[in-house]
Design an enzyme around this catalytic site. Structure first.
Site, short mmCIF file in Angstrom:
data_model
loop_
_atom_site.label_atom_id
_atom_site.label_comp_id
_atom_site.label_asym_id
_atom_site.label_seq_id
_atom_site.Cartn_x
_atom_site.Cartn_y
_atom_site.Cartn_z
N ASP A 91 32.14 33.96 -9.27
CA ASP A 91 31.83 32.53 -9.17
C ASP A 91 32.46 31.84 -7.96
O ASP A 91 31.88 30.92 -7.40
CB ASP A 91 32.35 31.80 -10.43
CG ASP A 91 31.43 31.98 -11.62
OD1 ASP A 91 30.42 32.70 -11.48
OD2 ASP A 91 31.73 31.41 -12.68
N HIS A 133 34.82 21.56 -12.72
CA HIS A 133 35.50 22.67 -13.41
C HIS A 133 36.85 23.03 -12.79
O HIS A 133 37.60 23.80 -13.39
CB HIS A 133 34.63 23.93 -13.41
CG HIS A 133 33.34 23.79 -14.13
ND1 HIS A 133 33.26 23.41 -15.45
CD2 HIS A 133 32.05 23.97 -13.71
CE1 HIS A 133 31.98 23.37 -15.81
NE2 HIS A 133 31.23 23.69 -14.78
N GLY A 141 34.25 28.07 -11.96
CA GLY A 141 32.85 27.61 -12.01
C GLY A 141 32.35 26.97 -10.72
O GLY A 141 31.78 25.88 -10.76
N ASP A 168 26.08 16.69 -16.46
CA ASP A 168 25.84 18.07 -16.02
C ASP A 168 25.60 18.95 -17.26
O ASP A 168 26.13 18.66 -18.33
CB ASP A 168 27.07 18.56 -15.27
CG ASP A 168 26.87 19.86 -14.52
OD1 ASP A 168 26.62 19.80 -13.30
OD2 ASP A 168 27.00 20.94 -15.15
N HIS A 170 26.81 21.71 -17.91
CA HIS A 170 28.06 22.36 -18.32
C HIS A 170 29.10 21.33 -18.75
O HIS A 170 29.19 20.24 -18.16
CB HIS A 170 28.63 23.18 -17.15
CG HIS A 170 27.71 24.26 -16.66
ND1 HIS A 170 26.87 24.08 -15.58
CD2 HIS A 170 27.50 25.51 -17.13
CE1 HIS A 170 26.18 25.20 -15.39
NE2 HIS A 170 26.53 26.08 -16.32
N ASP A 257 21.50 20.52 -13.46
CA ASP A 257 21.26 21.89 -13.93
C ASP A 257 20.79 21.91 -15.39
O ASP A 257 20.61 22.98 -15.97
CB ASP A 257 22.50 22.79 -13.72
CG ASP A 257 23.81 22.08 -13.99
OD1 ASP A 257 23.78 20.94 -14.51
OD2 ASP A 257 24.87 22.66 -13.70
N TYR A 296 20.62 24.18 -9.45
CA TYR A 296 20.55 25.44 -8.72
C TYR A 296 19.14 25.85 -8.33
O TYR A 296 18.96 26.89 -7.71
CB TYR A 296 21.32 26.53 -9.50
CG TYR A 296 22.73 26.03 -9.74
CD1 TYR A 296 23.63 25.97 -8.68
CD2 TYR A 296 23.13 25.49 -10.97
CE1 TYR A 296 24.90 25.43 -8.85
CE2 TYR A 296 24.39 24.95 -11.14
CZ TYR A 296 25.27 24.92 -10.08
OH TYR A 296 26.51 24.37 -10.25
ZN LIG Z 1 26.81 22.59 -14.14
#
Ligand SMILES: [Zn+2]
Length: 370
Positions: A91, A133, A141, A168, A170, A257, A296
């Site tokens: 990552d 992150h 991340g 996001d 995540h 994302d 992405y």
């Molecule tokens: Zn994300």
């Protein structure tokens, strides 16, 4: 309302490597699309070239030894225990300019915060920011330096109350952890459940600790959730909590994302739900520092953040993508020729099951928070 867009051509000169999903080029693509829509020459806006953050700024959150290591690997120095700082594989590759990149992104976010906090503008947008992150002593991340935490810390130093809203896909684990024991920052993260996705945290029972109890809010969404469920979750939680908290300033992370075409997560959102949510964030924000985030499939950030910037400036851009832009960037994701995605609404039993799961999360949250 005066606005500021923070951008440097240098953003796109960095590369995480050819096979890495995070492509800084998406920032240039976004900038070019916004420019093609003539949204960078509006009378009430400023276009700001960012300055890199100083080490002193990075140390508002990060450990000095980690920042020194980041600098060393950037200068090609072989650091034996780089892996213990999360660096050098998978990552978080050590790419050329990794320290410079992190400093520039963070500097851009700090400038956005400075412009908004000083009252020069009401809203500032740094599309390169939102690297949520990053941990105090390690990269995580795709994030080496956690610019949201640094921005919020700089605002806290000035005595501000800050609400952080993160959409996001995540969970914003780095930001949550930094302020988990504080009642001066309300963090709200709506994301795909950690049952299926990195970083594996962000469940509704993570509500803060000590003085911070009740000031960390998480809404995990089921695998496959669509715009309707995302907006429902947002509306149920964000406006009432932000109103009650009465922030001086809102910092938001606008990752895309969560979109149906994103290759690394599993939600089914589109520009339609995203635009609704951006509009709602604008409504609840007395002052607003907007940051980018994940995304992405590189045409998604371009389309979504163009729409976000338009909303920030009270403009409804035409749906046809500018011809000159399409000629220059004939990418698959622009094939429809449209700025906005088609509506994508799931139905049937699958949707009912998801709806029940989201409602259960809301009941749990209400018991704990509202
Ligand atoms: Zn994300």
């Amino acid at each position: 309302m005066k606005t500021a867009f923070i951008y440097s051509d240098d953003f796109a000169k960095f590369s995480y490597g050819p096979r890495h999903p995070l492509k800084p080029f998406r920032l240039k693509l976004t900038y070019e699309l916004i420019k093609a829509y003539c949204l960078l020459s509006l009378p009430n806006m400023r276009l700001i070239e960012p300055k890199p953050a100083e080490d002193e700024d990075l140390l508002l959150f990060h450990a000095r030894d980690y920042i020194e290591v980041l600098k060393d690997v950037d200068h090609g120095i072989d650091v034996e225990d780089a892996e213990s700082y999360g660096l050098g594989y998978g990552d978080n590759p050590v790419f050329e300019g990794v320290y410079e990149w992190s400093g520039l992104v963070t500097g851009a976010s700090l400038q956005a915060a400075e412009l908004v906090d000083s009252g020069e503008v009401g809203i500032a947008f740094n599309i390169s920011g939102g690297l949520h992150h990053g941990q105090a002593s390690r990269a995580s991340g795709f994030c080496y330096v956690n610019d949201p935490v640094i921005v919020i810390s700089s605002l806290l130093k000035r005595g501000r109350r800050v609400a952080y809203i993160d959409i996001d896909v995540h969970h914003s684990d780095g930001v949550q952890e930094a302020f988990y024991r504080s009642d001066k920052v309300l963090t709200i993260s709506i994301h795909e459940s950690g049952r299926h996705l990195f970083p594996g945290t962000g469940f509704e029972d993570e509500i803060g600790a000590g003085a911070g109890k009740g000031y960390s809010v998480n809404v995990p969404l089921p695998f496959s959730a669509d715009d309707e469920l995302f907006v429902f979750a947002f509306d149920s939680v964000v406006p009432p909590l932000v109103e009650k908290f009465r922030p001086d300033i809102v910092v938001s992370q606008l990752g895309v994302d969560s979109f149906v075409t994103d290759p690394i997560a599993h939600l089914n959102c589109t520009t339609n739900g995203f635009s609704k949510i951006v509009g709602r964030i604008k409504e609840v924000s007395p002052k607003w520092v907007a940051l980018g985030g994940g995304g992405y499939e590189i045409t998604n950030p371009a389309k979504a953040w163009t729409l976000a910037w338009a909303i920030m400036n009270d403009i409804e851009p035409p749906d046809e993508l500018p011809e000159s832009f399409l000629k220059e960037y004939p990418l698959e994701g622009f094939r429809s020729g449209r700025l906005r995605d088609k509506e994508y609404v799931l139905g049937g039993i699958e949707k009912e099951t998801m709806r029940k799961e989201v409602e259960k999360v809301m009941i749990n949250l209400r018991k704990r928070l509202l």
